[in-house]
Design an enzyme around this catalytic site. Structure first.
Site, mmCIF file in Angstrom:
data_model
loop_
_atom_site.group_PDB
_atom_site.id
_atom_site.type_symbol
_atom_site.label_atom_id
_atom_site.label_comp_id
_atom_site.label_asym_id
_atom_site.label_seq_id
_atom_site.Cartn_x
_atom_site.Cartn_y
_atom_site.Cartn_z
ATOM 1 N NE ARG A 1 -4.723 -1.469 -4.397
ATOM 2 C CZ ARG A 1 -4.144 -1.773 -2.970
ATOM 3 N NH1 ARG A 1 -3.615 -0.711 -2.271
ATOM 4 N NH2 ARG A 1 -4.284 -2.869 -2.620
ATOM 5 C CG ASP B 1 -2.173 -0.885 1.290
ATOM 6 O OD1 ASP B 1 -2.466 -1.527 0.019
ATOM 7 O OD2 ASP B 1 -2.667 -1.146 2.334
HETATM 8 C C1 LIG Z 1 -8.891 -1.176 -3.646
HETATM 9 C C2 LIG Z 1 -8.263 0.283 -2.971
HETATM 10 C C3 LIG Z 1 -7.167 0.391 -2.365
HETATM 11 C C4 LIG Z 1 -6.394 1.501 -1.813
HETATM 12 N N1 LIG Z 1 -5.386 1.525 -1.712
HETATM 13 C C5 LIG Z 1 -4.875 2.786 -1.351
HETATM 14 C C6 LIG Z 1 -3.596 3.195 -0.849
HETATM 15 O O1 LIG Z 1 -2.649 2.284 -0.904
HETATM 16 N N2 LIG Z 1 -3.123 4.666 -0.697
HETATM 17 C C7 LIG Z 1 -3.915 5.397 -0.591
HETATM 18 O O2 LIG Z 1 -3.429 6.677 -0.405
HETATM 19 N N3 LIG Z 1 -5.259 5.250 -0.905
HETATM 20 C C8 LIG Z 1 -5.681 3.967 -1.120
HETATM 21 N N4 LIG Z 1 -7.058 3.908 -1.701
HETATM 22 C C9 LIG Z 1 -8.131 4.925 -1.446
HETATM 23 C C10 LIG Z 1 -8.032 5.752 -2.663
HETATM 24 O O3 LIG Z 1 -6.921 6.681 -2.630
HETATM 25 C C11 LIG Z 1 -9.291 6.799 -2.344
HETATM 26 O O4 LIG Z 1 -9.086 7.664 -1.249
HETATM 27 C C12 LIG Z 1 -10.524 6.301 -2.598
HETATM 28 O O5 LIG Z 1 -10.564 5.264 -3.119
HETATM 29 C C13 LIG Z 1 -11.730 7.068 -2.796
HETATM 30 O O6 LIG Z 1 -11.548 7.801 -4.069
HETATM 31 P P1 LIG Z 1 -12.448 7.148 -5.183
HETATM 32 O O7 LIG Z 1 -11.419 6.721 -6.417
HETATM 33 O O8 LIG Z 1 -13.201 6.139 -5.004
HETATM 34 O O9 LIG Z 1 -13.296 8.507 -5.870
HETATM 35 P P2 LIG Z 1 -14.061 9.594 -4.964
HETATM 36 O O10 LIG Z 1 -13.965 10.673 -5.937
HETATM 37 O O11 LIG Z 1 -13.551 9.971 -3.497
HETATM 38 O O12 LIG Z 1 -15.413 8.795 -4.842
HETATM 39 C C14 LIG Z 1 -16.338 8.703 -6.076
HETATM 40 C C15 LIG Z 1 -17.706 7.985 -5.395
HETATM 41 O O13 LIG Z 1 -17.272 6.808 -4.955
HETATM 42 C C16 LIG Z 1 -17.890 6.627 -3.659
HETATM 43 N N5 LIG Z 1 -17.247 6.597 -2.674
HETATM 44 C C17 LIG Z 1 -15.647 6.744 -2.466
HETATM 45 N N6 LIG Z 1 -15.294 6.614 -1.298
HETATM 46 C C18 LIG Z 1 -16.282 6.088 -0.527
HETATM 47 C C19 LIG Z 1 -16.411 5.770 0.867
HETATM 48 N N7 LIG Z 1 -15.469 5.491 1.424
HETATM 49 N N8 LIG Z 1 -17.612 5.159 0.938
HETATM 50 C C20 LIG Z 1 -18.622 5.220 0.421
HETATM 51 N N9 LIG Z 1 -18.726 5.684 -0.941
HETATM 52 C C21 LIG Z 1 -17.513 6.166 -1.352
HETATM 53 C C22 LIG Z 1 -19.000 7.997 -3.668
HETATM 54 O O14 LIG Z 1 -20.154 7.489 -4.342
HETATM 55 C C23 LIG Z 1 -17.895 8.812 -4.386
HETATM 56 O O15 LIG Z 1 -19.053 10.070 -4.886
HETATM 57 C C24 LIG Z 1 -7.527 2.789 -1.888
HETATM 58 C C25 LIG Z 1 -8.830 2.521 -2.707
HETATM 59 C C26 LIG Z 1 -9.171 1.312 -3.133
HETATM 60 C C27 LIG Z 1 -10.520 1.184 -3.747
#
Ligand SMILES: Cc1cc2nc3c(=O)[nH]c(=O)nc-3n(C[C@H](O)[C@H](O)[C@H](O)COP(=O)(O)OP(=O)(O)OC[C@H]3O[C@@H](n4cnc5c(N)ncnc54)[C@H](O)[C@@H]3O)c2cc1C
Length: 305
Positions: free
Chosen positions: A183, A130
């Site tokens: 990722r 991560d």
């Molecule tokens: C498999 C995976 C691994 C990850 N690993 C890391 C990592 O190693 N380091 C790191 O910095 N970040 C990590 N993240 C988190 C990532 O950086 C984002 O903060 C997170 O995924 C929210 O961004 P988004 O792309 O979903 O878009 P956003 O623009 O934040 O969200 C888009 C839409 O998705 C939905 N959504 C998003 N988050 C949520 C939530 N928590 N609860 C409910 N609905 C939500 C909502 O409908 C929102 O409108 C990871 C995310 C995933 C999915």
């Protein structure tokens, strides 16, 4: 503002100490955390596999302050890899280097992480490292590169790139040239404007740009997002460039957009669910609330049901 507030809360040691020990705290965490034990994480993994989705299991924890904690965290990963293998689960593991002791002793953290990746390689599995806050970006990428270069470990370890960082395009160019699996996510930490895009539109535009670079690279990467616009852009690009559905995977978090996860799989795309477990869930949960503050209302409403 709410995002910043929840990210600040995620760094509070006293709130973390209190929350992780209360009944209400543990109940609240269940929305996004699959339980506190290896057995509970395996049960959640089995259930998700049965829906046609693969899994990456994360033993929650970060910034450990002594070698014993780091070794204990790694032990749970070894246990988890063996149990996944015995049970034939479609799952790999995700770990954080500060959970493996990066803040305590870098050489020790490398040895501990290396042992986990070697274990994964022996059973033909995979370890995703991560990405944490920007203070760790370079060190984390250096670790992943060193691990990837060790004999027999190439293809068994991968990195995470955050689209909000200015440096990410260069990092992807280098990782892609080395054939390291990535990722791609937007990024979950609070970063200063000198090094990261502040506006969501800029982060999203960079995400699409980096996604295209990854899909074109020919290595198997993970497109981690719940954002339907990012997902639609990925599908459109894959179709336009005739990139097979088996050449990459979408990734989403446990408990977030389950409808979308299933929809993708039904349409023939691959999707992996990131399943966190463990007692140290507080910073992880706060970052999830930062992404969508409405989750706080949802969780509180369900607390006493
Ligand atoms: C498999 C995976 C691994 C990850 N690993 C890391 C990592 O190693 N380091 C790191 O910095 N970040 C990590 N993240 C988190 C990532 O950086 C984002 O903060 C997170 O995924 C929210 O961004 P988004 O792309 O979903 O878009 P956003 O623009 O934040 O969200 C888009 C839409 O998705 C939905 N959504 C998003 N988050 C949520 C939530 N928590 N609860 C409910 N609905 C939500 C909502 O409908 C929102 O409108 C990871 C995310 C995933 C999915």
């Amino acid at each position: 503002m709410l995002r910043a507030a929840f990210i600040s809360l995620s760094e509070s040691k006293s709130l973390r100490f209190a929350a992780e020990r209360t009944w209400a705290g543990q109940r609240i965490s269940r929305r996004f955390v699959a339980g506190t034990t290896v057995e509970e994480a395996l049960a959640a993994t089995r259930a998700v596999n049965q829906l046609g989705l693969s899994v990456s299991v994360d033993n929650l924890g970060e910034n450990v302050t002594n070698a014993d904690e780091a070794r204990h965290s790694a032990q749970l990963y070894h246990q988890m890899l063996d149990r996944m293998n015995e049970q034939g689960l479609n799952a790999n593991v995700s770990l954080k280097l500060t959970h493996m002791g990066l803040d305590v002793d870098e050489a020790m953290a490398f040895q501990i992480s290396s042992n986990v990746v070697e274990h994964a390689a022996r059973i033909n599995n995979f370890v995703r490292v991560d990405m944490e806050g920007s203070a760790y970006t370079q060190k984390t990428l250096d670790f992943v590169r060193r691990l990837h270069q060790k004999p027999g470990l190439a293809g068994h370890v991968g990195a995470v790139i955050q689209a909000y960082l200015f440096r990410s395009e260069k990092d992807i160019e280098q990782l892609a040239a080395e054939g390291i699996r990535v990722r791609l996510c937007k990024g979950a930490y609070k970063e200063p404007p000198e090094i990261a895009f502040a506006a969501k539109t800029d982060v999203d535009a960079n995400y699409v740009k980096l996604m295209k670079m990854l899909l074109k690279s020919g290595t198997y990467h993970g497109i981690a997002t719940h954002d339907e616009r990012m997902i639609n852009a990925t599908i459109a690009y894959a179709q336009k460039e005739k990139i097979a559905a088996s050449a990459f995977e979408f990734q989403m978090l446990y408990g977030v957009r389950r409808d979308l996860q299933l929809k993708l799989v039904k349409k023939g795309w691959r999707c992996r669910v990131y399943i966190p477990f463990g007692t140290e869930w507080y910073p992880y949960l706060m970052r999830r609330l930062a992404e969508r503050p409405a989750n706080a209302v949802f969780i509180l409403k369900n607390l006493f049901r």
